[in-house]
Write a protein that holds these residues in place. Structure first.
Motif, PDB file in Angstrom:
ATOM      1  N   ARG A  51     -35.091   8.940 -17.677  1.00 31.71           N
ATOM      2  CA  ARG A  51     -34.481   9.521 -16.490  1.00 31.71           C
ATOM      3  C   ARG A  51     -35.032   8.855 -15.231  1.00 31.71           C
ATOM      4  NH1 ARG A  51     -35.317  13.847 -12.943  1.00 31.71           N
ATOM      5  NH2 ARG A  51     -33.376  14.789 -12.248  1.00 31.71           N
ATOM      6  N   ALA A  52     -36.327   8.603 -15.205  1.00 38.68           N
ATOM      7  CA  ALA A  52     -36.942   7.937 -14.059  1.00 38.68           C
ATOM      8  C   ALA A  52     -36.405   6.511 -13.900  1.00 38.68           C
ATOM      9  CB  ALA A  52     -38.460   7.915 -14.208  1.00 38.68           C
ATOM     10  N   HIS A  53     -36.232   5.820 -15.018  1.00 38.52           N
ATOM     11  CA  HIS A  53     -35.699   4.449 -14.980  1.00 38.52           C
ATOM     12  C   HIS A  53     -34.258   4.448 -14.484  1.00 38.52           C
ATOM     13  CE1 HIS A  53     -34.060   0.693 -16.878  1.00 38.52           C
ATOM     14  NE2 HIS A  53     -35.112   0.227 -16.224  1.00 38.52           N
ATOM     15  N   ASN A  54     -33.456   5.379 -14.998  1.00 36.62           N
ATOM     16  CA  ASN A  54     -32.061   5.469 -14.559  1.00 36.62           C
ATOM     17  C   ASN A  54     -31.974   5.796 -13.072  1.00 36.62           C
ATOM     18  OD1 ASN A  54     -31.247   4.952 -17.158  1.00 36.62           O
ATOM     19  ND2 ASN A  54     -30.712   7.056 -17.639  1.00 36.62           N
ATOM     20  N   ALA A  55     -32.870   6.665 -12.610  1.00 31.68           N
ATOM     21  CA  ALA A  55     -32.868   7.038 -11.194  1.00 31.68           C
ATOM     22  C   ALA A  55     -33.178   5.825 -10.323  1.00 31.68           C
ATOM     23  CB  ALA A  55     -33.874   8.149 -10.940  1.00 31.68           C
ATOM     24  N   SER A  56     -34.115   4.977 -10.772  1.00 29.39           N
ATOM     25  CA  SER A  56     -34.448   3.794  -9.983  1.00 29.39           C
ATOM     26  C   SER A  56     -33.268   2.819  -9.937  1.00 29.39           C
ATOM     27  CB  SER A  56     -35.687   3.105 -10.531  1.00 29.39           C
ATOM     28  OG  SER A  56     -35.419   2.470 -11.752  1.00 29.39           O
ATOM     29  N   LEU A  57     -32.543   2.697 -11.041  1.00 33.21           N
ATOM     30  CA  LEU A  57     -31.367   1.823 -11.054  1.00 33.21           C
ATOM     31  C   LEU A  57     -30.271   2.371 -10.141  1.00 33.21           C
ATOM     32  CD1 LEU A  57     -31.160   0.910 -14.831  1.00 33.21           C
ATOM     33  CD2 LEU A  57     -31.865  -0.562 -12.963  1.00 33.21           C
ATOM     34  N   ARG A  58     -30.082   3.693 -10.171  1.00 32.21           N
ATOM     35  CA  ARG A  58     -29.079   4.319  -9.320  1.00 32.21           C
ATOM     36  C   ARG A  58     -29.436   4.110  -7.847  1.00 32.21           C
ATOM     37  NH1 ARG A  58     -29.534   9.072 -11.557  1.00 32.21           N
ATOM     38  NH2 ARG A  58     -28.514   8.449 -13.470  1.00 32.21           N
ATOM     39  N   SER A  59     -30.717   4.192  -7.549  1.00 33.46           N
ATOM     40  CA  SER A  59     -31.189   3.943  -6.189  1.00 33.46           C
ATOM     41  C   SER A  59     -30.924   2.498  -5.782  1.00 33.46           C
ATOM     42  CB  SER A  59     -32.679   4.255  -6.099  1.00 33.46           C
ATOM     43  OG  SER A  59     -33.178   3.937  -4.838  1.00 33.46           O
ATOM     44  N   ASP A 108     -22.453  -4.648 -11.103  1.00 38.37           N
ATOM     45  CA  ASP A 108     -21.969  -4.885 -12.462  1.00 38.37           C
ATOM     46  C   ASP A 108     -23.045  -4.605 -13.507  1.00 38.37           C
ATOM     47  OD1 ASP A 108     -19.366  -5.562 -11.842  1.00 38.37           O
ATOM     48  OD2 ASP A 108     -19.829  -7.685 -11.601  1.00 38.37           O
ATOM     49  N   SER A 109     -24.283  -5.006 -13.233  1.00 36.46           N
ATOM     50  CA  SER A 109     -25.344  -4.811 -14.230  1.00 36.46           C
ATOM     51  C   SER A 109     -25.619  -3.334 -14.435  1.00 36.46           C
ATOM     52  CB  SER A 109     -26.615  -5.541 -13.820  1.00 36.46           C
ATOM     53  OG  SER A 109     -27.205  -4.939 -12.697  1.00 36.46           O
ATOM     54  N   ILE A 110     -25.544  -2.545 -13.372  1.00 36.06           N
ATOM     55  CA  ILE A 110     -25.784  -1.109 -13.499  1.00 36.06           C
ATOM     56  C   ILE A 110     -24.634  -0.451 -14.265  1.00 36.06           C
ATOM     57  CG2 ILE A 110     -26.007   1.021 -12.157  1.00 36.06           C
ATOM     58  CD1 ILE A 110     -27.635  -0.689 -10.138  1.00 36.06           C
ATOM     59  N   ALA A 111     -23.420  -0.937 -14.062  1.00 40.31           N
ATOM     60  CA  ALA A 111     -22.289  -0.414 -14.824  1.00 40.31           C
ATOM     61  C   ALA A 111     -22.397  -0.805 -16.299  1.00 40.31           C
ATOM     62  CB  ALA A 111     -20.976  -0.921 -14.237  1.00 40.31           C
ATOM     63  N   ASP A 112     -22.869  -2.025 -16.569  1.00 42.01           N
ATOM     64  CA  ASP A 112     -23.028  -2.469 -17.956  1.00 42.01           C
ATOM     65  C   ASP A 112     -24.039  -1.613 -18.703  1.00 42.01           C
ATOM     66  OD1 ASP A 112     -21.199  -4.485 -17.623  1.00 42.01           O
ATOM     67  OD2 ASP A 112     -22.691  -6.051 -17.267  1.00 42.01           O
ATOM     68  N   LYS A 113     -25.036  -1.112 -17.987  1.00 43.06           N
ATOM     69  CA  LYS A 113     -26.059  -0.264 -18.607  1.00 43.06           C
ATOM     70  C   LYS A 113     -25.615   1.184 -18.696  1.00 43.06           C
ATOM     71  CE  LYS A 113     -29.625  -3.310 -16.965  1.00 43.06           C
ATOM     72  NZ  LYS A 113     -30.536  -3.618 -15.866  1.00 43.06           N
ATOM     73  N   LYS A 114     -24.383   1.463 -18.266  1.00 49.94           N
ATOM     74  CA  LYS A 114     -23.776   2.785 -18.316  1.00 49.94           C
ATOM     75  C   LYS A 114     -24.505   3.816 -17.461  1.00 49.94           C
ATOM     76  CE  LYS A 114     -21.205   2.204 -22.475  1.00 49.94           C
ATOM     77  NZ  LYS A 114     -21.505   1.160 -23.357  1.00 49.94           N
ATOM     78  N   ILE A 115     -25.146   3.340 -16.378  1.00 47.78           N
ATOM     79  CA  ILE A 115     -25.758   4.255 -15.424  1.00 47.78           C
ATOM     80  C   ILE A 115     -24.643   4.888 -14.587  1.00 47.78           C
ATOM     81  CG2 ILE A 115     -27.416   4.488 -13.543  1.00 47.78           C
ATOM     82  CD1 ILE A 115     -28.629   3.668 -16.271  1.00 47.78           C
ATOM     83  N   ILE A 116     -23.643   4.073 -14.250  1.00 47.15           N
ATOM     84  CA  ILE A 116     -22.422   4.584 -13.628  1.00 47.15           C
ATOM     85  C   ILE A 116     -21.245   4.080 -14.455  1.00 47.15           C
ATOM     86  CG2 ILE A 116     -23.392   4.689 -11.300  1.00 47.15           C
ATOM     87  CD1 ILE A 116     -21.738   2.114 -10.694  1.00 47.15           C
ATOM     88  N   HIS A 117     -20.123   4.736 -14.312  1.00 47.87           N
ATOM     89  CA  HIS A 117     -18.931   4.351 -15.060  1.00 47.87           C
ATOM     90  C   HIS A 117     -18.386   3.037 -14.503  1.00 47.87           C
ATOM     91  CE1 HIS A 117     -14.866   4.645 -16.788  1.00 47.87           C
ATOM     92  NE2 HIS A 117     -15.432   5.435 -17.679  1.00 47.87           N
ATOM     93  N   LYS A 118     -17.768   2.250 -15.372  1.00 45.68           N
ATOM     94  CA  LYS A 118     -17.240   0.943 -14.961  1.00 45.68           C
ATOM     95  C   LYS A 118     -16.166   1.083 -13.884  1.00 45.68           C
ATOM     96  CE  LYS A 118     -13.905   0.881 -18.678  1.00 45.68           C
ATOM     97  NZ  LYS A 118     -13.056   0.068 -19.498  1.00 45.68           N
ATOM     98  N   ASN A 119     -15.407   2.162 -13.910  1.00 51.95           N
ATOM     99  CA  ASN A 119     -14.371   2.353 -12.884  1.00 51.95           C
ATOM    100  C   ASN A 119     -14.998   2.655 -11.525  1.00 51.95           C
ATOM    101  OD1 ASN A 119     -12.618   1.996 -14.940  1.00 51.95           O
ATOM    102  ND2 ASN A 119     -11.729   4.052 -14.902  1.00 51.95           N
ATOM    103  N   LYS A 120     -16.118   3.363 -11.539  1.00 50.07           N
ATOM    104  CA  LYS A 120     -16.813   3.635 -10.279  1.00 50.07           C
ATOM    105  C   LYS A 120     -17.359   2.340  -9.697  1.00 50.07           C
ATOM    106  CE  LYS A 120     -20.294   6.460  -8.061  1.00 50.07           C
ATOM    107  NZ  LYS A 120     -21.151   7.626  -8.158  1.00 50.07           N
ATOM    108  N   ALA A 121     -17.882   1.475 -10.557  1.00 48.33           N
ATOM    109  CA  ALA A 121     -18.376   0.171 -10.099  1.00 48.33           C
ATOM    110  C   ALA A 121     -17.225  -0.640  -9.505  1.00 48.33           C
ATOM    111  CB  ALA A 121     -19.028  -0.581 -11.252  1.00 48.33           C
TER     112      ALA A 121
END
Length: 88
Positions: free
Chosen positions: A18-26, A59-72
Protein backbone atom coordinates in the motif's frame (compact mmCIF):
# COMPACT_ATOMS: atom_id res chain seq x y z
CA UNK A 1 -7.19 -9.67 13.39
CA UNK A 2 -5.25 -12.21 11.35
CA UNK A 3 -5.42 -15.66 12.96
CA UNK A 4 -3.06 -17.73 10.85
CA UNK A 5 0.61 -17.21 10.07
CA UNK A 6 -0.30 -16.84 6.39
CA UNK A 7 -2.85 -14.13 7.15
CA UNK A 8 -0.40 -12.27 9.38
CA UNK A 9 2.21 -12.32 6.61
CA UNK A 10 -0.33 -11.11 4.03
CA UNK A 11 -1.26 -8.25 6.38
CA UNK A 12 2.42 -7.26 6.68
CA UNK A 13 2.87 -7.43 2.91
CA UNK A 14 -0.29 -5.41 2.32
CA UNK A 15 1.07 -2.54 4.42
CA UNK A 16 4.29 -2.41 2.38
CA UNK A 17 2.47 -2.72 -0.94
CA UNK A 18 0.00 0.00 0.00
CA UNK A 19 2.86 2.38 0.82
CA UNK A 20 4.55 1.58 -2.51
CA UNK A 21 1.32 2.11 -4.45
CA UNK A 22 0.75 5.41 -2.65
CA UNK A 23 4.21 6.63 -3.66
CA UNK A 24 3.54 5.72 -7.30
CA UNK A 25 0.17 7.47 -7.19
CA UNK A 26 1.91 10.54 -5.78
CA UNK A 27 4.45 10.40 -8.61
CA UNK A 28 1.57 10.38 -11.09
CA UNK A 29 0.00 13.45 -9.53
CA UNK A 30 3.35 15.24 -9.52
CA UNK A 31 3.89 14.41 -13.19
CA UNK A 32 0.48 15.80 -14.12
CA UNK A 33 1.08 18.95 -12.06
CA UNK A 34 4.42 19.58 -13.78
CA UNK A 35 2.75 19.69 -17.17
CA UNK A 36 -0.11 21.87 -15.92
CA UNK A 37 2.36 24.28 -14.33
CA UNK A 38 4.31 24.55 -17.59
CA UNK A 39 1.08 25.20 -19.52
CA UNK A 40 0.00 27.90 -17.07
CA UNK A 41 3.42 29.54 -17.31
CA UNK A 42 2.77 30.02 -21.03
CA UNK A 43 5.99 28.44 -22.32
CA UNK A 44 4.91 26.03 -25.04
CA UNK A 45 8.36 24.47 -25.53
CA UNK A 46 8.67 23.76 -21.80
CA UNK A 47 5.12 22.39 -21.70
CA UNK A 48 5.81 20.03 -24.61
CA UNK A 49 9.05 18.86 -22.98
CA UNK A 50 7.26 18.26 -19.67
CA UNK A 51 4.45 16.41 -21.44
CA UNK A 52 6.85 14.10 -23.33
CA UNK A 53 8.87 13.42 -20.18
CA UNK A 54 5.80 12.56 -18.11
CA UNK A 55 3.87 10.40 -20.58
CA UNK A 56 6.15 7.47 -19.75
CA UNK A 57 5.51 8.00 -16.02
CA UNK A 58 1.75 7.90 -16.60
CA UNK A 59 2.02 4.80 -18.79
CA UNK A 60 4.26 2.91 -16.35
CA UNK A 61 1.86 3.54 -13.48
CA UNK A 62 -1.05 2.32 -15.61
CA UNK A 63 0.94 -0.78 -16.60
CA UNK A 64 1.39 -1.59 -12.91
CA UNK A 65 -2.40 -1.29 -12.49
CA UNK A 66 -2.10 1.49 -9.92
CA UNK A 67 -4.60 3.40 -12.05
CA UNK A 68 -6.82 2.10 -14.82
CA UNK A 69 -5.49 2.33 -18.37
CA UNK A 70 -8.46 4.48 -19.42
CA UNK A 71 -7.71 6.97 -16.66
CA UNK A 72 -4.11 7.17 -17.87
CA UNK A 73 -5.34 7.73 -21.43
CA UNK A 74 -7.71 10.45 -20.20
CA UNK A 75 -4.89 12.24 -18.37
CA UNK A 76 -2.63 12.08 -21.42
CA UNK A 77 -5.39 13.27 -23.73
CA UNK A 78 -6.30 16.26 -21.58
CA UNK A 79 -2.68 17.25 -21.03
CA UNK A 80 -1.95 16.94 -24.75
CA UNK A 81 -5.00 19.06 -25.61
CA UNK A 82 -3.89 21.72 -23.12
CA UNK A 83 -0.40 21.84 -24.65
CA UNK A 84 -1.77 22.00 -28.21
CA UNK A 85 -4.22 24.76 -27.26
CA UNK A 86 -1.39 27.06 -26.19
CA UNK A 87 -0.52 29.98 -28.42
CA UNK A 88 2.37 29.14 -30.72
Amino acid sequence: MANSAQARKRARQAVKQRAHNASLRSALRTAVKKVIKAVEAGDKAAAQAAYIANVSVIDSIADKKIIHKNKAARHKSRLSAAVKAMAA
